[in-house]
Design a protein around this motif. Structure first.
Motif, mmCIF file in Angstrom:
data_model
loop_
_atom_site.group_PDB
_atom_site.id
_atom_site.type_symbol
_atom_site.label_atom_id
_atom_site.label_comp_id
_atom_site.label_asym_id
_atom_site.label_seq_id
_atom_site.Cartn_x
_atom_site.Cartn_y
_atom_site.Cartn_z
ATOM 1 N N ASN A 10 4.713 -4.429 7.591
ATOM 2 C CA ASN A 10 4.426 -3.550 6.490
ATOM 3 C C ASN A 10 4.899 -2.165 7.071
ATOM 4 O OD1 ASN A 10 2.993 -5.431 5.064
ATOM 5 N ND2 ASN A 10 1.122 -4.548 4.870
ATOM 6 N N GLN A 45 4.800 -0.129 11.849
ATOM 7 C CA GLN A 45 3.466 0.340 11.471
ATOM 8 C C GLN A 45 3.198 1.964 11.925
ATOM 9 O OE1 GLN A 45 0.621 -2.886 11.863
ATOM 10 N NE2 GLN A 45 -0.087 -2.171 9.910
ATOM 11 N N ASN A 61 -0.200 1.714 6.494
ATOM 12 C CA ASN A 61 -0.021 0.623 5.680
ATOM 13 C C ASN A 61 -0.404 -0.823 6.281
ATOM 14 O OD1 ASN A 61 1.144 -0.678 3.630
ATOM 15 N ND2 ASN A 61 3.177 -0.385 3.953
ATOM 16 N N ASN A 96 -6.834 6.503 0.451
ATOM 17 C CA ASN A 96 -5.319 6.082 0.443
ATOM 18 C C ASN A 96 -4.459 7.064 -0.310
ATOM 19 O OD1 ASN A 96 -6.642 3.816 1.653
ATOM 20 N ND2 ASN A 96 -5.914 2.302 0.085
ATOM 21 N N TRP A 101 -1.183 4.222 1.050
ATOM 22 C CA TRP A 101 -1.708 3.287 1.644
ATOM 23 C C TRP A 101 -2.860 3.905 2.926
ATOM 24 C CZ3 TRP A 101 0.204 5.546 5.957
ATOM 25 C CH2 TRP A 101 1.669 5.694 5.982
ATOM 26 N N TYR A 103 -4.802 4.525 6.712
ATOM 27 C CA TYR A 103 -4.154 4.935 8.200
ATOM 28 C C TYR A 103 -5.133 4.898 9.001
ATOM 29 C CZ TYR A 103 -5.317 9.646 7.319
ATOM 30 O OH TYR A 103 -6.107 10.955 7.447
#
Length: 339
Positions: A10, A45, A61, A96, A101, A103
């Motif tokens: 991702n 990532q 992500n 998010n 997303w 973290y």
């Protein structure tokens, strides 16, 4: 959870300075100075973030729900009870909405990677043995964290979840699964399968007698730790990335380092690494058999991955069992050489 996720990616995507500053504000981490995505980060990532309050690593992500909560659990516990430097405090974003997303952000650890050119080019034989010893001692520190059962952390319940059918069945099923997966991308013959089954059968008694589960990092390799030179003495300065951690046989953590030594034909360093580790191990019964199974597991993953992405670096005509047997036999020779 982590023990089921092995190949995934991702990416972070595009991130603006405004988003990064908002993140820093949420955690009181100062004013943004610069940011750059890492060259060798965890599956795309990660990003280095430099602010007026220091240097940090942004990890975003997630590969699966609960990845950062799980990693935070391991980091927090290691920092409290084990003498190994890890990235703490480990902050997790509460929403998010900022990036789209979830973290985590943590301090950037000090040191260099073992495979950095400026490090590798100046390492002498004695330096390499110091690093081997530091790796062995670091793993012994990790493996001093003992638990009652083999399993993995479940972020949904915030507790250890035992492997339902036991550790041996879990490990053996995992190997067979990835052998079968490798058949999608390469030729795995009936003779190969018989060889795999024979390796597993020979180690069955050793695993059945195993009853001292510990923390297992699951991905102990040069890319996940840093080293530094303190007055001519090389040591590990920090370890990070606990996405693959679980509780089980600690010997599994030795395999990627041993594989590195075999690939680079540094067998003296491999012997030193294993000698230091094994000397401090309480129970030495079944070590060779268990290590061979863990090596088989890693060789299966590496074979399948290389075949799937067309990154084979060995003789294309070599069978899986012949290729993997070389590593198992070399591993056994190394251990026999230090007994």
């Amino acid at each position: 959870m982590t023990t089921k996720i092995l190949f995934a990616s991702n990416k972070l995507g595009d991130i603006t300075n405004e988003q990064l500053q908002q993140m820093l504000n949420q955690h009181n981490l100062g004013e943004l100075i610069s940011a750059i995505k890492t060259d060798n980060g965890a599956m795309g990532q990660t990003m280095f973030v430099h602010s007026s309050k220091g240097e940090f690593v942004l990890k975003g992500n997630p590969l699966f729900p609960g990845q950062f909560e799980e990693e935070q659990f391991f980091v927090n516990n290691i920092s409290k009870c084990i003498d190994v430097t890890v990235p703490t405090p480990y902050f997790i974003g509460t929403t998010n909405s900022l990036f789209g997303w979830s973290y985590a952000i943590m301090p950037r650890l000090k040191g260099k990677h073992l495979n950095d050119i400026e490090v590798a080019d100046k390492l002498m034989s004695e330096d390499k043995k110091q690093i081997a010893e530091s790796m062995a001692n670091t793993l012994m520190q990790f493996h001093s964290w003992r638990v009652d059962v083999c399993g993995e952390f479940d972020p949904n319940t915030n507790s250890l979840k035992e492997f339902e059918e036991g550790y041996t069945r879990w490990l053996y099923d995992r190997i067979i699964y990835w052998v079968e997966d490798a058949r999608k991308y390469s030729e795995i013959t009936l003779d190969d399968m018989k060889w795999v089954e024979n390796v597993l059968q020979q180690a069955l008694n050793a695993f059945d007698q195993f009853n001292t589960p510990t923390f297992v990092m699951g991905d102990f390799k040069p890319g996940n730790f840093l080293i530094h030179d303190v007055e001519g003495d090389w040591k590990i300065s920090g370890v990070f990335d606990f996405t693959n951690a679980y509780f089980g046989d600690p010997l599994a953590d030795l395999i990627k380092i041993i594989t590195m030594y075999i690939d680079y034909d540094e067998l003296d360093e491999a012997k030193h690494f294993l000698k230091i580790y094994i000397a401090k191990t309480d129970k030495k019964e079944g070590i060779i058999q268990r290590l061979k199974v863990h090596m088989l597991m890693q060789r299966t993953l590496d074979w399948g991955c290389a075949k799937a992405i067309g990154a084979v670096t060995w003789d294309m005509n070599m069978s899986f069992s012949v290729w993997a047997e070389h590593y198992l036999k070399t591993l056994e020779d190394i251990i026999r050489g230090i007994e």
